[in-house]
Write a protein that holds these residues in place. Sequence first.
Motif, mmCIF file in Angstrom:
data_model
loop_
_atom_site.group_PDB
_atom_site.id
_atom_site.type_symbol
_atom_site.label_atom_id
_atom_site.label_comp_id
_atom_site.label_asym_id
_atom_site.label_seq_id
_atom_site.Cartn_x
_atom_site.Cartn_y
_atom_site.Cartn_z
ATOM 1 N N THR A 54 -8.849 3.191 -3.942
ATOM 2 C CA THR A 54 -7.930 2.113 -4.373
ATOM 3 C C THR A 54 -7.395 1.347 -5.445
ATOM 4 O OG1 THR A 54 -8.841 1.005 -1.851
ATOM 5 C CG2 THR A 54 -7.924 -1.027 -3.491
ATOM 6 N N ALA A 94 -10.977 0.202 0.450
ATOM 7 C CA ALA A 94 -10.368 -1.531 0.762
ATOM 8 C C ALA A 94 -10.785 -1.724 1.670
ATOM 9 C CB ALA A 94 -8.669 -2.032 0.856
ATOM 10 N N ARG A 139 -3.003 -0.343 2.574
ATOM 11 C CA ARG A 139 -2.167 -1.282 1.969
ATOM 12 C C ARG A 139 -1.367 -2.696 2.918
ATOM 13 N NH1 ARG A 139 3.111 0.673 -0.878
ATOM 14 N NH2 ARG A 139 4.208 -0.068 1.259
ATOM 15 N N ARG A 176 -2.809 2.705 -3.893
ATOM 16 C CA ARG A 176 -3.389 3.931 -3.504
ATOM 17 C C ARG A 176 -3.336 4.703 -4.303
ATOM 18 N NH1 ARG A 176 -5.078 -0.148 -0.669
ATOM 19 N NH2 ARG A 176 -5.966 -0.423 0.721
ATOM 20 N N SER A 191 -3.051 5.225 3.829
ATOM 21 C CA SER A 191 -3.017 4.365 2.539
ATOM 22 C C SER A 191 -2.156 3.174 3.232
ATOM 23 C CB SER A 191 -2.553 5.078 1.587
ATOM 24 O OG SER A 191 -3.577 5.747 1.105
#
Length: 483
Positions: free
Chosen positions: A195, A210, A402, A409, A398
């Motif tokens: 991340t 994350a 996000r 990422r 990702s």
Amino acid sequence: MTQGNDAATAHAWAVLGGRAGRAESVTYEGAGEVLAARLPVRELARATVGVCSLAAAELLALRRGVPVPAVRVREGAVATAFVSERYLRIDGRALTGFAPLSGFWRAADGWVRTHANYPHHRARLLDALDIRDAGDGPATTRRLAVEVATRPAREIQETVYAAGGLAVAVASTPAEPTVPMSAGSGAPPLAEIRTVEAGEGRARVKAGGARAGEAGTAGEGRPPLPPAALPAEGVRVLDLTRVISGPVATRTLALLGADVLRVDSPRLPERPDAHTDTGAGKRSALLDLSATSDRRVFEELLDTADVVVTGYRPGALDRHGLSPDALSARHPGLIVAQLCAWGWSGPWAARRGFDSLVQAASGIAASEAAADGSPGALPAQALDHATGYLIAAGILRSLTDRQLFGGGRHLRFSLAGTASWLLHGVGHTPVEGGPYDPAPWLTETPSAYGPLRHALTPVHYEGAPVTWSRPPTRWGTDLPRWS
């Protein structure tokens, strides 16, 4: 039909940071003895398509606020897609396979695998071994065989690589790969995901994905993705990849709704057949990043890109200011996915490589050896295709993370990592279904190259698109702008 709890799927899903237990919902429909090999190629292939399909379903569910659609992977579709180049017909014409100088050659103390499909690699191979080029006829082939037979395999490997060509000494067993594919004794990982949080004008990279509850607006500079009919609809992807693995990944993102623009240098031509096989759903433009005007256009594209996928050797793009950290610093929230051949550490990290070479050096060719001891090959360019679906899955995951937690990422994949997983981490499963018939997984589409017969996508969830919204355009003929 096989229900969930497939170990390979669960492992790949966990590596990509997927929610625990979700991979158990993926089911598989057998097609008999597809992708048959001593190594578990069928299991590798279906698992990578499975996690890609699940990642697509997960992102779609998040964007639409609905439960995750059911994911069922059909092994017949997977087997057909993994050898898509064999089924592709361009105006009735079959593709040319490996070039005459690409293959296994007996050396003085073992075997060598060469790759000479591209003209510049072919020329460098012959120059390195002081062989006069007499065309693709038997004279050149015989001369190469004679020359290789007089030298040790590793000497040929280093001589050819020093000249910019491609050759590797073939490993005699998987336990003793001929190429150091990672630093130290550890095997290269299947994937690495970090991340990236923007702060004070620079990128600060934090290991791991994350976590729930982390602060941050969706995308950190990229707006949240709105509801959509397709998982990647509205996602802008800059595709800086070539050959098979990277283009398979971006072809899959295009299938799922992404606006994918492939950008190549005008000084590095592509093979038209290769582009036709992996260019569906995308557009293709040429930009010289060393030219001021072209670089300005490229930076404008980057300003609104969500994803950048690169398939060049580690460090090759750094001189253009395109290292992952530099990109993340200038473009908070960007997802950067990188692909290489030999892994991201160790003395071979920066060397060129292809699927066939990684098979040879990793011990896969020894595992698939013939009865007379000559090295063999997998029934498909399975490292390429499997890694392509893993890259697409990582990018889709990702985008999900996000959307939930913010931040950019940085993802890294390698053919060596996939090879190591196939050799040491994937197990055999019982064969179900059959017999295999590729016909249901082939279709015909008009294109700028003429009528195409091509493989359908193996990526599937309930309600997924069956094929791409557009055929491949001619390489390098599109304008460098978003749709």
